[in-house]
Design an enzyme around this catalytic site. Sequence first.
Site, mmCIF file in Angstrom:
data_model
loop_
_atom_site.group_PDB
_atom_site.id
_atom_site.type_symbol
_atom_site.label_atom_id
_atom_site.label_comp_id
_atom_site.label_asym_id
_atom_site.label_seq_id
_atom_site.Cartn_x
_atom_site.Cartn_y
_atom_site.Cartn_z
ATOM 1 N N ASP A 248 0.835 -1.193 0.000
ATOM 2 C CA ASP A 248 0.000 0.000 0.000
ATOM 3 C C ASP A 248 0.876 1.251 0.000
ATOM 4 O O ASP A 248 1.581 1.531 0.975
ATOM 5 C CB ASP A 248 -0.885 -0.045 1.260
ATOM 6 C CG ASP A 248 -1.950 1.026 1.240
ATOM 7 O OD1 ASP A 248 -1.785 2.042 0.517
ATOM 8 O OD2 ASP A 248 -2.961 0.858 1.946
ATOM 9 N N ALA B 244 -7.333 14.481 -17.795
ATOM 10 C CA ALA B 244 -8.116 15.571 -18.410
ATOM 11 C C ALA B 244 -9.239 16.021 -17.481
ATOM 12 O O ALA B 244 -9.817 17.098 -17.699
ATOM 13 C CB ALA B 244 -8.700 15.094 -19.732
ATOM 14 N N TYR C 258 -11.926 14.049 -7.990
ATOM 15 C CA TYR C 258 -10.845 13.324 -8.673
ATOM 16 C C TYR C 258 -9.983 14.308 -9.480
ATOM 17 O O TYR C 258 -8.753 14.280 -9.436
ATOM 18 C CB TYR C 258 -11.475 12.254 -9.570
ATOM 19 C CG TYR C 258 -10.539 11.551 -10.522
ATOM 20 C CD1 TYR C 258 -9.637 10.589 -10.069
ATOM 21 C CD2 TYR C 258 -10.569 11.837 -11.896
ATOM 22 C CE1 TYR C 258 -8.780 9.936 -10.959
ATOM 23 C CE2 TYR C 258 -9.724 11.185 -12.784
ATOM 24 C CZ TYR C 258 -8.828 10.238 -12.309
ATOM 25 O OH TYR C 258 -7.988 9.599 -13.186
ATOM 26 N N LYS D 90 -14.706 2.166 -17.184
ATOM 27 C CA LYS D 90 -14.990 3.448 -17.822
ATOM 28 C C LYS D 90 -15.859 3.205 -19.055
ATOM 29 O O LYS D 90 -16.065 2.068 -19.470
ATOM 30 C CB LYS D 90 -13.670 4.143 -18.173
ATOM 31 C CG LYS D 90 -12.800 4.306 -16.924
ATOM 32 C CD LYS D 90 -11.597 5.141 -17.159
ATOM 33 C CE LYS D 90 -11.942 6.591 -16.964
ATOM 34 N NZ LYS D 90 -10.853 7.487 -17.324
ATOM 35 N N GLN E 297 -23.376 13.768 -25.119
ATOM 36 C CA GLN E 297 -22.092 14.169 -24.538
ATOM 37 C C GLN E 297 -20.974 13.560 -25.382
ATOM 38 O O GLN E 297 -21.090 12.440 -25.874
ATOM 39 C CB GLN E 297 -21.987 13.739 -23.052
ATOM 40 C CG GLN E 297 -21.956 12.261 -22.746
ATOM 41 C CD GLN E 297 -23.333 11.630 -22.570
ATOM 42 O OE1 GLN E 297 -24.310 12.071 -23.150
ATOM 43 N NE2 GLN E 297 -23.410 10.561 -21.783
ATOM 44 N N ARG F 22 -16.745 12.706 -26.206
ATOM 45 C CA ARG F 22 -15.444 12.349 -25.623
ATOM 46 C C ARG F 22 -14.506 11.925 -26.757
ATOM 47 O O ARG F 22 -14.952 11.654 -27.875
ATOM 48 C CB ARG F 22 -15.575 11.140 -24.665
ATOM 49 C CG ARG F 22 -16.322 11.396 -23.376
ATOM 50 C CD ARG F 22 -15.579 12.353 -22.465
ATOM 51 N NE ARG F 22 -16.276 12.496 -21.194
ATOM 52 C CZ ARG F 22 -17.296 13.332 -20.976
ATOM 53 N NH1 ARG F 22 -17.749 14.099 -21.938
ATOM 54 N NH2 ARG F 22 -17.850 13.413 -19.784
#
Length: 331
Positions: free
Chosen positions: A50, A119, A149, A192, A218, A220
């Site tokens: 970790d 991004a 994030y 994703k 939308q 991308r």
Amino acid sequence: MKKALVCGAGGFIGGHLVNRLQSEGYWVRGVDLKENEYGNNNADEFVIGDLRDPKLVEKVVTNDLDEIYQLAADMGGAGFVFTGENDAAIMHNSALINLNVLEEAKNKGVKKIFYSSSACMYPEYNQLDPDNPKCSEDSAYPAAPDSEYGWEKLFSERLFFTYHRNHGIEVRVARFHNIFGPLGTWDGGREKAPAAVCRKVASAKDGGVIEIWGDGKQTRSFLIVHECIDGVRKLMESDFIGPVNIGSEEMISINDFAKMVIDISGKNLTVKNIPGPTGVRGRNSDNALIKEKLGWAPTLPLRKGVEETYKWISDQLKKKQELESQTASIA
Ligand code: NAD
């Protein structure tokens, strides 16, 4: 022989990066909380640990390393990042990893370190128009990312640049734009959009319906992982510290992306738009700076990467279904 440490080597991009470095003759130590779930564990030495723990970081960051690639982060797709439920964990865990790794790199005199920003750090106000988003590197401020994030990535980019200025560490910072490809998470909640759409299409019966979050308008751009790694290596070998976009400029709406995957599958499916977390309205990589500084930018057509990824995800799904039916017949 050059020695590298890949933090997040059990992850999607980290696993591919280990392979690339080895193919270039590097000796590679990988570190991650877990092994790669698809068996992509080829590091010469793989440490399960970790990176939030400074003692572990002290052990894995050794003074014989030539380079560190810091890709470890608590991350996922829209279903993980935009619900709000994971915000504290995302900020706490990823910031701690970056703080620990940089400090130890300084202590051990490691010369060069790469950081994968995202991004997602670009301001939401420049990404409201799906047909005309602005994501040039100089458009980052005034800062207004639409997720915690993104805020953590912005903080950590700045942290890397402070270590460069104050401690002379060679840093290289890239802002990845939606990286996808084989050996990436495709189910379980952290996947994703590209992997999620491929899974939905692969699981759908001919003549059926697949659900897409939001109105589907939308936009991308998506970059295949192999070209992302090309960009990372070119950046590391250059004198440019960044930040620089590593992404594709082939922008597409999510509904058109779904139609592309359906076309590749050869199935007859309908897209149904349903409410769900989506992130900004539009996003596209701006590759002017990477072309100027590295004389290079990704060029592979999106469809090529999607064909490769769809095939891999449908094979994974078949394997999973076979396993489930074997388990059911034993029970
Ligand atoms: P990933 O989740 O597959 O890989 C990240 C890895 O970090 C995981 O294997 C995870 O177990 C590991 N990790 C998390 N916390 C850790 C800890 N405390 N100690 C040790 N390891 C830990 O994600 P990825 O898609 O391979 O992304 C790699 C990097 O690129 C991340 O920093 C991510 O934020 C960044 N990035 C990715 C994309 C993308 O589209 N995939 C886009 C922008 C930025």
